[in-house]
Write a protein that holds these residues in place. Structure first.
Motif, PDB file in Angstrom:
ATOM      1  N   TYR A   1      45.386 -50.595 -75.545  1.00  0.00           N
ATOM      2  CA  TYR A   1      45.320 -51.665 -74.507  1.00  0.00           C
ATOM      3  C   TYR A   1      45.713 -51.638 -73.199  1.00  0.00           C
ATOM      4  O   TYR A   1      45.256 -52.318 -72.265  1.00  0.00           O
ATOM      5  CB  TYR A   1      46.064 -53.069 -75.271  1.00  0.00           C
ATOM      6  CG  TYR A   1      44.908 -53.636 -76.395  1.00  0.00           C
ATOM      7  CD1 TYR A   1      44.627 -52.735 -77.569  1.00  0.00           C
ATOM      8  CD2 TYR A   1      44.436 -54.775 -76.458  1.00  0.00           C
ATOM      9  CE1 TYR A   1      43.937 -53.107 -78.546  1.00  0.00           C
ATOM     10  CE2 TYR A   1      43.505 -55.308 -77.326  1.00  0.00           C
ATOM     11  CZ  TYR A   1      43.132 -54.452 -78.328  1.00  0.00           C
ATOM     12  OH  TYR A   1      42.451 -55.128 -79.371  1.00  0.00           O
ATOM     13  N   GLU A   2      46.869 -51.066 -73.223  1.00  0.00           N
ATOM     14  CA  GLU A   2      47.523 -51.038 -71.635  1.00  0.00           C
ATOM     15  C   GLU A   2      46.773 -50.261 -70.739  1.00  0.00           C
ATOM     16  O   GLU A   2      46.423 -50.561 -69.632  1.00  0.00           O
ATOM     17  CB  GLU A   2      48.848 -50.552 -71.533  1.00  0.00           C
ATOM     18  CG  GLU A   2      49.791 -50.848 -70.335  1.00  0.00           C
ATOM     19  CD  GLU A   2      50.958 -50.218 -70.377  1.00  0.00           C
ATOM     20  OE1 GLU A   2      51.523 -49.291 -71.267  1.00  0.00           O
ATOM     21  OE2 GLU A   2      51.512 -50.167 -69.110  1.00  0.00           O
ATOM     22  N   SER A   3      46.104 -48.999 -71.216  1.00  0.00           N
ATOM     23  CA  SER A   3      45.377 -48.172 -70.339  1.00  0.00           C
ATOM     24  C   SER A   3      43.960 -49.014 -70.130  1.00  0.00           C
ATOM     25  O   SER A   3      43.170 -48.347 -69.376  1.00  0.00           O
ATOM     26  CB  SER A   3      45.255 -46.545 -70.949  1.00  0.00           C
ATOM     27  OG  SER A   3      44.770 -46.664 -72.185  1.00  0.00           O
ATOM     28  N   ALA A   4      43.724 -49.806 -70.979  1.00  0.00           N
ATOM     29  CA  ALA A   4      42.370 -50.570 -70.852  1.00  0.00           C
ATOM     30  C   ALA A   4      42.288 -51.446 -69.728  1.00  0.00           C
ATOM     31  O   ALA A   4      41.295 -52.144 -69.490  1.00  0.00           O
ATOM     32  CB  ALA A   4      41.736 -51.059 -72.023  1.00  0.00           C
ATOM     33  N   GLY A   5      43.583 -51.772 -69.329  1.00  0.00           N
ATOM     34  CA  GLY A   5      43.885 -53.008 -68.205  1.00  0.00           C
ATOM     35  C   GLY A   5      43.916 -54.121 -68.910  1.00  0.00           C
ATOM     36  O   GLY A   5      44.183 -55.123 -68.061  1.00  0.00           O
ATOM     37  N   ILE A   6      44.303 -54.442 -70.094  1.00  0.00           N
ATOM     38  CA  ILE A   6      44.500 -55.629 -70.910  1.00  0.00           C
ATOM     39  C   ILE A   6      46.139 -56.048 -70.361  1.00  0.00           C
ATOM     40  O   ILE A   6      46.952 -55.286 -70.047  1.00  0.00           O
ATOM     41  CB  ILE A   6      44.591 -55.565 -72.155  1.00  0.00           C
ATOM     42  CG1 ILE A   6      43.429 -55.018 -72.564  1.00  0.00           C
ATOM     43  CG2 ILE A   6      45.058 -56.879 -72.956  1.00  0.00           C
ATOM     44  CD1 ILE A   6      42.105 -55.768 -72.222  1.00  0.00           C
ATOM     45  N   ALA A   7      46.120 -57.292 -69.761  1.00  0.00           N
ATOM     46  CA  ALA A   7      47.550 -57.758 -69.071  1.00  0.00           C
ATOM     47  C   ALA A   7      48.426 -58.096 -70.220  1.00  0.00           C
ATOM     48  O   ALA A   7      49.610 -58.131 -70.092  1.00  0.00           O
ATOM     49  CB  ALA A   7      47.018 -59.124 -68.271  1.00  0.00           C
ATOM     50  N   ALA A   8      48.248 -58.660 -71.318  1.00  0.00           N
ATOM     51  CA  ALA A   8      48.932 -58.948 -72.409  1.00  0.00           C
ATOM     52  C   ALA A   8      48.351 -58.982 -73.655  1.00  0.00           C
ATOM     53  O   ALA A   8      47.396 -59.194 -73.924  1.00  0.00           O
ATOM     54  CB  ALA A   8      49.410 -60.485 -72.246  1.00  0.00           C
ATOM     55  N   ILE A   9      49.468 -58.390 -74.756  1.00  0.00           N
ATOM     56  CA  ILE A   9      48.784 -58.523 -76.316  1.00  0.00           C
ATOM     57  C   ILE A   9      49.612 -59.749 -76.875  1.00  0.00           C
ATOM     58  O   ILE A   9      50.747 -60.057 -76.235  1.00  0.00           O
ATOM     59  CB  ILE A   9      48.909 -57.462 -76.705  1.00  0.00           C
ATOM     60  CG1 ILE A   9      50.594 -56.942 -76.735  1.00  0.00           C
ATOM     61  CG2 ILE A   9      48.094 -56.328 -76.372  1.00  0.00           C
ATOM     62  CD1 ILE A   9      50.756 -55.834 -77.887  1.00  0.00           C
ATOM     63  N   CYS A  10      49.212 -60.233 -77.753  1.00  0.00           N
ATOM     64  CA  CYS A  10      49.539 -61.202 -78.732  1.00  0.00           C
ATOM     65  C   CYS A  10      50.001 -60.636 -80.079  1.00  0.00           C
ATOM     66  O   CYS A  10      48.742 -60.338 -80.583  1.00  0.00           O
ATOM     67  CB  CYS A  10      49.163 -62.826 -78.765  1.00  0.00           C
ATOM     68  SG  CYS A  10      49.911 -63.938 -79.780  1.00  0.00           S
ATOM     69  N   LEU A  11      51.003 -60.680 -80.918  1.00  0.00           N
ATOM     70  CA  LEU A  11      51.233 -60.059 -82.016  1.00  0.00           C
ATOM     71  C   LEU A  11      51.639 -61.074 -83.085  1.00  0.00           C
ATOM     72  O   LEU A  11      52.676 -62.022 -82.542  1.00  0.00           O
ATOM     73  CB  LEU A  11      52.164 -58.724 -82.174  1.00  0.00           C
ATOM     74  CG  LEU A  11      51.696 -57.488 -81.259  1.00  0.00           C
ATOM     75  CD1 LEU A  11      52.869 -56.422 -81.376  1.00  0.00           C
ATOM     76  CD2 LEU A  11      50.605 -56.872 -81.918  1.00  0.00           C
ATOM     77  N   GLU A  12      51.267 -61.290 -84.092  1.00  0.00           N
ATOM     78  CA  GLU A  12      51.640 -62.520 -85.118  1.00  0.00           C
ATOM     79  C   GLU A  12      52.300 -62.006 -86.078  1.00  0.00           C
ATOM     80  O   GLU A  12      51.983 -60.813 -86.530  1.00  0.00           O
ATOM     81  CB  GLU A  12      50.355 -63.335 -85.350  1.00  0.00           C
ATOM     82  CG  GLU A  12      49.461 -62.551 -86.266  1.00  0.00           C
ATOM     83  CD  GLU A  12      48.203 -63.576 -86.487  1.00  0.00           C
ATOM     84  OE1 GLU A  12      47.509 -63.897 -85.426  1.00  0.00           O
ATOM     85  OE2 GLU A  12      48.043 -63.925 -87.722  1.00  0.00           O
ATOM     86  N   ASP A  13      53.372 -62.675 -86.701  1.00  0.00           N
ATOM     87  CA  ASP A  13      54.365 -62.219 -87.701  1.00  0.00           C
ATOM     88  C   ASP A  13      53.858 -62.382 -89.110  1.00  0.00           C
ATOM     89  O   ASP A  13      54.638 -62.989 -89.951  1.00  0.00           O
ATOM     90  CB  ASP A  13      55.789 -62.696 -87.486  1.00  0.00           C
ATOM     91  CG  ASP A  13      55.874 -64.165 -87.511  1.00  0.00           C
ATOM     92  OD1 ASP A  13      54.710 -64.845 -87.681  1.00  0.00           O
ATOM     93  OD2 ASP A  13      56.911 -64.701 -87.319  1.00  0.00           O
ATOM     94  N   LYS A  14      52.752 -62.134 -89.305  1.00  0.00           N
ATOM     95  CA  LYS A  14      52.104 -62.155 -90.739  1.00  0.00           C
ATOM     96  C   LYS A  14      51.955 -60.786 -91.363  1.00  0.00           C
ATOM     97  O   LYS A  14      52.014 -59.715 -90.762  1.00  0.00           O
ATOM     98  CB  LYS A  14      50.636 -62.951 -90.777  1.00  0.00           C
ATOM     99  CG  LYS A  14      51.080 -64.435 -90.467  1.00  0.00           C
ATOM    100  CD  LYS A  14      49.916 -65.357 -91.009  1.00  0.00           C
ATOM    101  CE  LYS A  14      48.617 -65.002 -90.602  1.00  0.00           C
ATOM    102  NZ  LYS A  14      48.077 -66.228 -89.727  1.00  0.00           N
ATOM    103  N   LEU A  15      51.325 -60.722 -92.505  1.00  0.00           N
ATOM    104  CA  LEU A  15      51.126 -59.442 -93.040  1.00  0.00           C
ATOM    105  C   LEU A  15      49.830 -59.017 -93.113  1.00  0.00           C
ATOM    106  O   LEU A  15      48.903 -59.810 -92.926  1.00  0.00           O
ATOM    107  CB  LEU A  15      51.702 -59.503 -94.704  1.00  0.00           C
ATOM    108  CG  LEU A  15      52.958 -59.442 -95.125  1.00  0.00           C
ATOM    109  CD1 LEU A  15      53.134 -59.728 -96.937  1.00  0.00           C
ATOM    110  CD2 LEU A  15      53.815 -58.680 -94.580  1.00  0.00           C
ATOM    111  N   PHE A  16      49.776 -57.689 -92.710  1.00  0.00           N
ATOM    112  CA  PHE A  16      48.294 -57.072 -92.571  1.00  0.00           C
ATOM    113  C   PHE A  16      47.558 -56.881 -93.888  1.00  0.00           C
ATOM    114  O   PHE A  16      48.602 -56.255 -94.946  1.00  0.00           O
ATOM    115  CB  PHE A  16      48.546 -55.867 -91.908  1.00  0.00           C
ATOM    116  CG  PHE A  16      47.050 -55.064 -91.628  1.00  0.00           C
ATOM    117  CD1 PHE A  16      46.317 -55.029 -90.646  1.00  0.00           C
ATOM    118  CD2 PHE A  16      46.805 -54.049 -92.821  1.00  0.00           C
ATOM    119  CE1 PHE A  16      45.166 -54.678 -90.631  1.00  0.00           C
ATOM    120  CE2 PHE A  16      45.377 -53.532 -92.571  1.00  0.00           C
ATOM    121  CZ  PHE A  16      44.705 -53.869 -91.579  1.00  0.00           C
ATOM    122  N   PRO A  17      46.480 -57.327 -94.299  1.00  0.00           N
ATOM    123  CA  PRO A  17      45.560 -57.900 -93.337  1.00  0.00           C
ATOM    124  C   PRO A  17      45.978 -59.508 -93.281  1.00  0.00           C
ATOM    125  O   PRO A  17      45.873 -60.035 -94.319  1.00  0.00           O
ATOM    126  CB  PRO A  17      44.125 -57.574 -93.990  1.00  0.00           C
ATOM    127  CG  PRO A  17      44.594 -57.436 -95.604  1.00  0.00           C
ATOM    128  CD  PRO A  17      45.957 -56.953 -95.518  1.00  0.00           C
TER     129      PRO A  17
END
Ligand code: SPV
Ligand code: MG
Length: 558
Positions: free
Chosen positions: A99-115
């Motif tokens: 994501y960083e190398s794609a130029g995205i400014a921020a990511i949001c991660l949520e504290d749930k279980l995958f999926p």
């Protein structure tokens, strides 16, 4: 400014940052046009756009591709919804790199279980253990290279029904782990639990809210109120796609029911708006600059000022219009020529009008009015459009119809001045036709069938007192001048006017005189020989022939 820095600056400078959800380049563009500060690359919107549940059915690569598409579509920073990080901390490390190398400014991660499943779906809302999620935040912050890249930790404790204490505890731990902001999510229909959380949180880190179910927050709290509560970012996460689903569904079913008989034009975007959004206008500009070919980059001057001459048998048809606007099976002569020219990369088409100039309506051409056209020759019109005679320029008389092939051949010529000549005039009825005869360095060998018409001839004599018997060709009214050729031509008529102590505009000098003078001064003028691909409309007979040749039936058989 790099987008990570842009977003960081917004966090520092703005009272409240407004972010709108999107799912592709087009919707991201609309977000930008509507005045938002950033785009939320919404997991719900992206998965809905694939018509699959918002439950990690899609892969990280698919979400990233959409985030990149949105990023490239405009200048707003992208805040990407990355769900739970698509796995454990190892997946988060990979995700941040990508994501960083794609130029995205921020990511949001949520504290749930995958999926995970969307927060508004009842039932399964399983929270990850705090330690596991803290590990993901640390992994993300440890991986980023750009100090301004932001990691937003999303607390789902209120969604999962674990209560405010748990939410505050989690938020605390995530900020300790390095999170740049806390997204506190709620599915209540009033903002009370968000307000209560914010007050207790007491600005320990910036808060992000998503008031999908509690829009009264926005009605009852000003930006200053929100800022006072530590709410730094408001995300309208999914209203965009919901609007489009409703609008598309309605139009589609209205059209189906009415069999398309009812016009929906007023309810849909214009094609022009679509073209603008997809960058067609910029594409045209870049084509002009960069799409180079043998046929590219030339200007056109169409000399359409002339009035019908007394005694012409076309005169009755030309009482209210110039010859260029003569209708040939439903389309005017000039529009047919402009359509042919539109297949080439033409910079500008300039039409010099005079007689009945008010009749011209050519949105794609520059019209130059020559008020003093009466009784004057075409040189007069060229002088009127002198500022347009620059660069590679095609000069065309308005009383001829030409096809694509003739222009293609002409554009392949590199010489400075090339006139198009045709030898078949000897075979056709010459009554009532004005002719500009050409004598060249070579007699025409074959007039009808030939396989070698590409060799250019050198013109010795043009117009004036040239008799039909001595002429080899007639000038068809098409000439191509290179940039140098345009300069030579302009300089020559100015010189001639000066030397003869006369005004060019007094109509003493003709275009043929100028060409002849150029030849006399040993500057070569070439001639491209053709024996088809054009017709002139000078007589009623010509006009009938044109209508016949261009009738749909005749065209179909050719
Ligand atoms: C999304 O837009 O995908 C979100 C926000 O996560 S919400 O759907 O409101 O949970
Ligand atoms: Mg989501």
């Amino acid at each position: 400014m790099i987008k990570t820095k842009k977003l960081r600056k917004l966090f520092n400078d703005k009272e409240v940052i407004y972010v709108m959800g999107a799912h592709n380049g087009l919707s991201a563009k609309l977000v930008e046009q509507s005045g938002y500060d950033a785009v939320w690359a919404s997991g719900l919107e992206i998965s809905a756009s694939y018509a699959v549940p918002d439950a990690n059915i899609l892969t990280m690569t698919q979400y990233l591709e959409k985030s990149s598409e949105m990023n490239e579509a405009g200048s707003l920073p992208i805040v990407s919804d990355c769900d739970t990080g698509y796995g454990n901390s190892n997946n988060v490390i990979y995700l941040v790199k990508k994501y960083e190398s794609a130029g995205i400014a921020a990511i949001c991660l949520e504290d749930k279980l995958f999926p995970k499943v969307n927060s508004f779906i009842g039932g399964r809302q399983e929270l990850a253990p705090i330690a596991e999620f803290v590990g993901k935040i640390m992994a993300a912050k440890n991986t980023q290279r750009d100090e301004n890249f932001m990691v937003i930790a999303r607390v789902e404790a209120l969604i999962a029904g674990w209560g405010e204490r748990e939410a505050l505890l989690r938020a605390e731990k995530y900020v300790e782990a390095g999170a740049d902001a806390i997204l506190i999510h709620s599915k209540r229909t009033d903002p009370d639990e968000i307000i209560s959380f914010a007050k207790k949180w007491d600005k320990r880190a910036p808060l992000v809210v998503v008031p999908t179910t509690y829009p009264s927050l926005m009605q009852n709290f000003s930006d200053t109120d929100l800022s006072g509560l530590g709410i730094k970012m408001v995300i309208f996460a999914n209203q965009g796609i919901r609007a489009s689903i409703k609008a598309m569904g309605k139009i589609m079913s209205d059209m189906r029911q009415s069999r398309g008989a009812v016009s929906v034009e007023k309810e849909v975007a214009t094609l022009k708006e679509v073209f603008e959004l997809q960058g067609m206008i910029q594409m045209k500009d870049s084509e002009k600059k960069f799409l180079k070919s043998e046929n590219s980059d030339f200007n056109v001057i169409i000399l359409a000022a002339g009035a019908p001459q007394h005694g012409d048998d076309l005169e009755p048809l030309l009482r209210d219009r110039p010859v260029a606007l003569l209708d040939i099976n439903g389309q005017s002569l000039i529009k047919r020529n402009l359509e042919t020219l539109s297949r080439f990369s033409v910079n500008e088409v300039c039409v010099v009008t005079g007689y009945c100039s008010e009749q011209f309506n050519l949105p794609d051409a520059t019209l130059i009015h020559n008020p003093d056209y009466e009784g004057k020759n075409v040189l007069h019109s060229i002088v009127a459009a002198e500022e347009k005679l620059k660069g590679k320029t095609l000069l065309a008389y308005a009383d001829i119809l030409f096809d694509r092939g003739i222009i293609e051949k002409l554009l392949k010529c590199d010489e400075d001045i090339v006139l198009v000549g045709d030898a078949t005039f000897k075979k056709v009825n010459m009554n009532n036709r004005r002719k500009d005869f050409l004598v060249t360095d070579e007699m025409p060998k074959i007039t009808y069938r030939s396989i070698d018409l590409n060799k250019l001839k050198c013109i010795r004599k043009i117009g004036g007192d040239t008799l039909p018997e001595e002429a080899h060709y007639e000038f068809v009214g098409l000439a191509l001048l290179s940039d140098r050729g345009s300069k030579i031509f302009k300089e020559m008529y100015h010189t001639m006017a000066k030397e003869n102590k006369m005004e060019i505009l007094n109509d003493k000098i003709t275009i043929n005189d100028v060409f002849q003078e150029i030849i006399n001064r040993n500057i070569p003028i070439s001639m491209l020989e053709v024996n088809s691909g054009w017709i002139e409309i000078q007589t009623f007979e010509n006009y009938k022939t044109a209508c016949y040749l261009l009738s749909p039936q005749t065209e179909g058989t050719r």
